[in-house]
Design a protein around this motif. Structure first.
Motif, PDB file in Angstrom:
ATOM      1  N   GLY A  55      -3.439  50.723 -28.758  1.00 19.99           N
ATOM      2  CA  GLY A  55      -4.562  51.393 -29.259  1.00 19.99           C
ATOM      3  C   GLY A  55      -5.894  51.179 -28.975  1.00 19.99           C
ATOM      4  O   GLY A  55      -6.977  51.762 -29.121  1.00 19.99           O
ATOM      5  N   SER A  77      -3.908  46.526 -37.374  1.00 26.32           N
ATOM      6  CA  SER A  77      -4.067  47.532 -38.299  1.00 26.32           C
ATOM      7  C   SER A  77      -2.734  47.677 -38.848  1.00 26.32           C
ATOM      8  O   SER A  77      -2.732  48.335 -39.938  1.00 26.32           O
ATOM      9  CB  SER A  77      -4.399  48.966 -37.468  1.00 26.32           C
ATOM     10  N   LYS A  81      -4.432  45.372 -42.292  1.00 31.33           N
ATOM     11  CA  LYS A  81      -5.131  46.553 -42.873  1.00 31.33           C
ATOM     12  C   LYS A  81      -5.572  46.579 -44.389  1.00 31.33           C
ATOM     13  O   LYS A  81      -6.526  46.724 -44.508  1.00 31.33           O
ATOM     14  CB  LYS A  81      -4.462  47.852 -42.358  1.00 31.33           C
ATOM     15  N   ASP A  92     -15.038  53.062 -45.917  1.00 32.32           N
ATOM     16  CA  ASP A  92     -14.829  54.130 -45.086  1.00 32.32           C
ATOM     17  C   ASP A  92     -15.415  53.591 -43.679  1.00 32.32           C
ATOM     18  O   ASP A  92     -14.570  53.773 -42.769  1.00 32.32           O
ATOM     19  CB  ASP A  92     -15.897  55.240 -45.424  1.00 32.32           C
ATOM     20  N   ARG A  95     -12.525  51.536 -42.251  1.00 34.61           N
ATOM     21  CA  ARG A  95     -11.536  52.180 -41.684  1.00 34.61           C
ATOM     22  C   ARG A  95     -11.620  52.604 -40.298  1.00 34.61           C
ATOM     23  O   ARG A  95     -11.046  52.631 -39.371  1.00 34.61           O
ATOM     24  CB  ARG A  95     -11.248  53.593 -42.474  1.00 34.61           C
ATOM     25  N   GLU A  96     -13.118  52.985 -40.206  1.00 35.75           N
ATOM     26  CA  GLU A  96     -13.572  53.425 -38.601  1.00 35.75           C
ATOM     27  C   GLU A  96     -13.357  52.351 -37.856  1.00 35.75           C
ATOM     28  O   GLU A  96     -13.015  52.505 -36.371  1.00 35.75           O
ATOM     29  CB  GLU A  96     -15.107  54.074 -38.851  1.00 35.75           C
ATOM     30  N   LEU A  98     -11.201  49.771 -37.937  1.00 28.21           N
ATOM     31  CA  LEU A  98      -9.933  49.764 -37.746  1.00 28.21           C
ATOM     32  C   LEU A  98      -9.360  50.708 -36.721  1.00 28.21           C
ATOM     33  O   LEU A  98      -8.548  50.566 -35.803  1.00 28.21           O
ATOM     34  CB  LEU A  98      -9.203  49.625 -38.911  1.00 28.21           C
ATOM     35  N   GLU A  99      -9.780  52.030 -36.809  1.00 29.58           N
ATOM     36  CA  GLU A  99      -9.444  53.016 -35.728  1.00 29.58           C
ATOM     37  C   GLU A  99     -10.075  52.697 -34.544  1.00 29.58           C
ATOM     38  O   GLU A  99      -9.377  53.048 -33.514  1.00 29.58           O
ATOM     39  CB  GLU A  99      -9.965  54.248 -36.208  1.00 29.58           C
ATOM     40  N   ASP A 100     -11.222  51.924 -34.363  1.00 30.24           N
ATOM     41  CA  ASP A 100     -11.888  51.725 -33.142  1.00 30.24           C
ATOM     42  C   ASP A 100     -11.099  50.716 -32.407  1.00 30.24           C
ATOM     43  O   ASP A 100     -10.976  50.618 -31.118  1.00 30.24           O
ATOM     44  CB  ASP A 100     -13.395  51.480 -33.394  1.00 30.24           C
ATOM     45  N   PRO A 102      -7.735  49.031 -33.328  1.00 34.01           N
ATOM     46  CA  PRO A 102      -6.443  48.750 -34.154  1.00 34.01           C
ATOM     47  C   PRO A 102      -5.472  47.585 -33.719  1.00 34.01           C
ATOM     48  O   PRO A 102      -4.760  46.905 -34.596  1.00 34.01           O
ATOM     49  CB  PRO A 102      -5.733  49.798 -33.904  1.00 34.01           C
TER      50      PRO A 102
END
Length: 268
Positions: A55, A77, A81, A92, A95-96, A98-100, A102
């Protein structure tokens, strides 16, 4: 370097002999032009394959491969997490993040184990990534020599970078140094009871880096340099190249654990 000296003077802090100048790798990297526009990076097949499984951005993986040898992958992640979100100042935004990013890659660079080879998009201009100084020990030596030219003072210089800790967080470590022995050892010296000491190998440069991090911060503090004064340290060399020792230790730990698991299968 001149700016460091001038800023100290502006703050009424004259650099003195035996001061330890602790500098974040980010500012050294930017001075040395060690940042890359991600749009200029062309990921290869291997980078794209690793990116798909982790990812991580393919461009970022390509830079990591160019900078280091990849040892393992940490799917942050998946296993970290919940803990990370519990520690977050803003869930919030966490979470961004972690998405960026992972996952992280455990890499070997300049004889050290680190994550993502130090390739970093945080605190970097939009669309760019910062790379670690190419030779941190050499950079530290050049900075120390320049400080002596300007001030006439004998100092030590440590270049630091934040790194993931086994205690589920980050600490600042010394990735390069000059004028200070990074390791001081009392191994084998008698303790209070006359027993040979097991341990006592102090990672002095890392300890100083950790103390300086209390002033650096990790976000928008804008404190790239800390002056350590009154520190008792041994004059000396460079950071240790410990990656092979760590890799061997991890391998032996796995084999030892397998041996213990097999022993559990034996009758009492």
């Amino acid at each position: 370097v001149q700016r460091i000296v001038d800023t100290c003077a502006d703050e009424g802090l004259e650099i003195k002999d035996d001061d330890v100048i602790v500098i974040t790798s980010k500012v050294v990297s930017m001075y040395e032009g060690r940042y890359v526009d991600l749009s200029d990076v062309d990921p290869g097949f291997r980078a794209k394959t690793i990116a798909k499984s982790t990812g991580i951005l393919p461009e970022e993986v390509e830079l990591i491969l160019q900078e280091s040898e990849v040892v393992a992958s940490l799917p942050v992640s998946k296993f970290g997490k919940d803990y990370i979100l519990q520690q977050a100042e803003n869930e919030d935004r966490a979470r961004e993040a972690l998405e960026d990013l992972p996952a992280m890659l455990v890499t070997k660079r300049n004889g050290r184990l680190c994550t993502n080879a130090g390739v970093d998009r945080s605190n970097s201009p939009e669309g760019k990534a910062t790379l670690l100084p190419e030779e941190p020990n050499k950079s530290a030596k050049e900075i120390r020599e320049r400080i002596k030219e300007i001030t006439g003072k004998e100092t030590a210089v440590i270049i630091t970078d934040s790194e993931v800790s086994i205690r589920a967080g980050e600490t600042d470590n010394a990735i390069g140094c000059s004028g200070i022995n990074p390791v001081e050892s009392d191994f084998g010296a008698d303790d209070l009871f006359g027993t040979p000491k097991f341990g006592g190998v102090d990672l002095k440069a890392d300890e100083i880096a950790g103390a300086a991090a209390l002033h650096f911060g990790q976000t928008s503090e804008k404190v790239p340099v800390v002056i350590g004064r009154g520190i008792n340290y041994q004059k000396g060399g460079r950071t240790e190249r410990d990656a092979e020792m760590v890799k061997k230790g991890l391998r032996e730990a796995v084999l030892s654990s397998l041996h213990l698991d097999l022993l559990k299968m034996l009758p009492d």
